[in-house]
Design a protein around this motif. Sequence first.
Motif, PDB file in Angstrom:
ATOM      1  N   LEU A  87      -0.298  -0.007   9.619  1.00 19.58           N
ATOM      2  CA  LEU A  87       0.816  -0.168   8.680  1.00 19.58           C
ATOM      3  C   LEU A  87       1.919   0.850   8.967  1.00 19.58           C
ATOM      4  O   LEU A  87       3.096   0.554   8.798  1.00 19.58           O
ATOM      5  CB  LEU A  87       0.331  -0.015   7.241  1.00 19.58           C
ATOM      6  CG  LEU A  87      -0.642  -1.081   6.748  1.00 19.58           C
ATOM      7  CD1 LEU A  87      -1.096  -0.755   5.337  1.00 19.58           C
ATOM      8  CD2 LEU A  87      -0.024  -2.466   6.818  1.00 19.58           C
ATOM      9  N   TYR A  88       1.537   2.041   9.380  1.00 21.10           N
ATOM     10  CA  TYR A  88       2.528   3.074   9.681  1.00 21.10           C
ATOM     11  C   TYR A  88       3.043   2.971  11.110  1.00 21.10           C
ATOM     12  O   TYR A  88       4.237   3.103  11.349  1.00 21.10           O
ATOM     13  CB  TYR A  88       1.950   4.461   9.397  1.00 21.10           C
ATOM     14  CG  TYR A  88       1.727   4.633   7.923  1.00 21.10           C
ATOM     15  CD1 TYR A  88       2.796   4.919   7.081  1.00 21.10           C
ATOM     16  CD2 TYR A  88       0.486   4.427   7.365  1.00 21.10           C
ATOM     17  CE1 TYR A  88       2.617   5.015   5.715  1.00 21.10           C
ATOM     18  CE2 TYR A  88       0.292   4.531   5.994  1.00 21.10           C
ATOM     19  CZ  TYR A  88       1.371   4.823   5.181  1.00 21.10           C
ATOM     20  OH  TYR A  88       1.185   4.909   3.825  1.00 21.10           O
ATOM     21  N   TYR A 141       5.299  -0.108  11.094  1.00 15.19           N
ATOM     22  CA  TYR A 141       6.006  -0.250   9.816  1.00 15.19           C
ATOM     23  C   TYR A 141       7.246  -1.133   9.922  1.00 15.19           C
ATOM     24  O   TYR A 141       7.440  -2.032   9.110  1.00 15.19           O
ATOM     25  CB  TYR A 141       6.398   1.130   9.280  1.00 15.19           C
ATOM     26  CG  TYR A 141       7.168   1.075   7.984  1.00 15.19           C
ATOM     27  CD1 TYR A 141       6.493   0.972   6.780  1.00 15.19           C
ATOM     28  CD2 TYR A 141       8.558   1.100   7.963  1.00 15.19           C
ATOM     29  CE1 TYR A 141       7.181   0.895   5.580  1.00 15.19           C
ATOM     30  CE2 TYR A 141       9.258   1.024   6.764  1.00 15.19           C
ATOM     31  CZ  TYR A 141       8.563   0.924   5.577  1.00 15.19           C
ATOM     32  OH  TYR A 141       9.243   0.848   4.392  1.00 15.19           O
ATOM     33  N   PRO A 193       6.510  -6.814   4.253  1.00 15.58           N
ATOM     34  CA  PRO A 193       5.720  -6.385   3.092  1.00 15.58           C
ATOM     35  C   PRO A 193       4.952  -7.521   2.420  1.00 15.58           C
ATOM     36  O   PRO A 193       3.835  -7.316   1.957  1.00 15.58           O
ATOM     37  CB  PRO A 193       6.765  -5.793   2.148  1.00 15.58           C
ATOM     38  CG  PRO A 193       7.852  -5.317   3.058  1.00 15.58           C
ATOM     39  CD  PRO A 193       7.890  -6.328   4.166  1.00 15.58           C
ATOM     40  N   VAL A 216       1.789  -8.004   4.439  1.00 15.30           N
ATOM     41  CA  VAL A 216       0.871  -6.885   4.215  1.00 15.30           C
ATOM     42  C   VAL A 216       0.194  -7.030   2.858  1.00 15.30           C
ATOM     43  O   VAL A 216      -1.032  -6.881   2.741  1.00 15.30           O
ATOM     44  CB  VAL A 216       1.614  -5.530   4.312  1.00 15.30           C
ATOM     45  CG1 VAL A 216       0.707  -4.383   3.871  1.00 15.30           C
ATOM     46  CG2 VAL A 216       2.123  -5.303   5.730  1.00 15.30           C
ATOM     47  N   ALA A 251      -3.389  -0.294   1.558  1.00 15.90           N
ATOM     48  CA  ALA A 251      -2.019  -0.793   1.712  1.00 15.90           C
ATOM     49  C   ALA A 251      -1.026  -0.178   0.727  1.00 15.90           C
ATOM     50  O   ALA A 251       0.180  -0.223   0.969  1.00 15.90           O
ATOM     51  CB  ALA A 251      -2.004  -2.313   1.556  1.00 15.90           C
ATOM     52  N   TYR A 295       1.833   2.160   1.911  1.00 14.87           N
ATOM     53  CA  TYR A 295       2.823   1.373   2.656  1.00 14.87           C
ATOM     54  C   TYR A 295       3.714   0.597   1.690  1.00 14.87           C
ATOM     55  O   TYR A 295       4.936   0.565   1.839  1.00 14.87           O
ATOM     56  CB  TYR A 295       2.110   0.405   3.614  1.00 14.87           C
ATOM     57  CG  TYR A 295       3.025  -0.657   4.164  1.00 14.87           C
ATOM     58  CD1 TYR A 295       3.729  -0.454   5.350  1.00 14.87           C
ATOM     59  CD2 TYR A 295       3.214  -1.861   3.491  1.00 14.87           C
ATOM     60  CE1 TYR A 295       4.583  -1.428   5.845  1.00 14.87           C
ATOM     61  CE2 TYR A 295       4.070  -2.836   3.970  1.00 14.87           C
ATOM     62  CZ  TYR A 295       4.747  -2.616   5.148  1.00 14.87           C
ATOM     63  OH  TYR A 295       5.599  -3.570   5.621  1.00 14.87           O
ATOM     64  N   ALA A 336       7.728   0.721   1.201  1.00 18.58           N
ATOM     65  CA  ALA A 336       8.552  -0.473   1.419  1.00 18.58           C
ATOM     66  C   ALA A 336       9.403  -0.779   0.194  1.00 18.58           C
ATOM     67  O   ALA A 336      10.595  -1.091   0.324  1.00 18.58           O
ATOM     68  CB  ALA A 336       7.661  -1.664   1.776  1.00 18.58           C
TER      69      ALA A 336
END
Length: 93
Positions: free
Chosen positions: A42-43, A46, A51, A54, A67, A70, A74
């Motif tokens: 996720l990083y 990114y 989003p 995710v 999650a 993140y 977002a």
Amino acid sequence: SCHRLYKDAMETVAVSGSPELAEELLRWFVGANEPECFAACLYSCYELLRPDVVLEVAWMHKLMDYAMPYMIMAVKEYSGKVRFRFLCHIVGV
């Protein structure tokens, strides 16, 4: 923790600039039962991940705790963009 090979895969996908590859890798980590690598991806990726994707993947596989950082990032980024556009509209830019 993530294996070196997985870290290399994340770096390669990030450099590729391909959202499709980033999503595929994220889903692969879910299927491989690698939640720490899911979070790391996720990083690393990114800028490439959407989003909504995710959030859906995390929710469907009970990975929301992984999650959430993140998602917070977002939402903060998107709300800043909306605020900026609103202010530009008010000022007439």
